[in-house]
Design a protein around this motif. Sequence first.
Motif, PDB file in Angstrom:
ATOM      1  N   ALA A  57      -5.970   4.808  -9.583  1.00  0.00           N
ATOM      2  CA  ALA A  57      -5.897   4.534 -11.023  1.00  0.00           C
ATOM      3  C   ALA A  57      -6.105   5.793 -11.864  1.00  0.00           C
ATOM      4  CB  ALA A  57      -6.940   3.483 -11.390  1.00  0.00           C
ATOM      5  N   GLU A  59      -4.888   8.642 -11.469  1.00  0.00           N
ATOM      6  CA  GLU A  59      -3.641   9.407 -11.607  1.00  0.00           C
ATOM      7  C   GLU A  59      -2.616   8.694 -12.504  1.00  0.00           C
ATOM      8  OE1 GLU A  59      -5.238   9.160  -8.525  1.00  0.00           O
ATOM      9  OE2 GLU A  59      -5.921  11.232  -8.718  1.00  0.00           O
ATOM     10  N   ALA A  81      -6.237  -1.181  -9.226  1.00  0.00           N
ATOM     11  CA  ALA A  81      -7.447  -1.982  -8.992  1.00  0.00           C
ATOM     12  C   ALA A  81      -8.630  -1.043  -8.790  1.00  0.00           C
ATOM     13  CB  ALA A  81      -7.269  -2.880  -7.777  1.00  0.00           C
TER      14      ALA A  81
END
Length: 154
Positions: A57, A59, A81
């Motif tokens: 997440a 990135e 997630a």
Amino acid sequence: MKTIEGNMTLTGKEKIAIINGRFNHIITDRLVEGAKDTFIRHGGDEKNLDLVLVPGAFEIPFVLTKLLETNRYDAICCVGAVIRGATPHFDYISAEATKGIATATMRYGKPVSNGVLTTDTIEQAIERAGSKAGNKGAEAMSTIIEMLSLYNKI
Ligand code: INI
């Protein structure tokens, strides 16, 4: 009073990207499935849907910004997630993902949705990835379909 509202129908011409943060891929793969299914059910053409995978997440905002710069997409749906662990890592990753997605959205003025789960437990993530609490990837895609339609009206 004039009401301006987006509708939920795609013409088949819209180019949409899904960015998937692969970390916890057992969950995020289900979010991608939900997003893709919603795109097709609402009239999207699968050849106009691209899936871009990133490690996690954290990135997502970088790649989101790069994709928005290309102007190739009408809207972008982000899924991921982030699940709380024993250290404060969760707080940093979830804050950066959320802030980065919001910043890119405002900067490029294109519909972007945030389907990144931030949960305390794996069970909560499973519930939101196609079981008890729906599928947040599907919801994120519904949101950009509506926002894209609204965007084209205003
Ligand atoms: N990335 C996630 O998408 N979810 C997580 O739960 C997670 N945890 O818990 O560590 C996570 N970490 C990786 C992070 O997104 C980056 O890929 C990594 O820090 C390298 O920049």
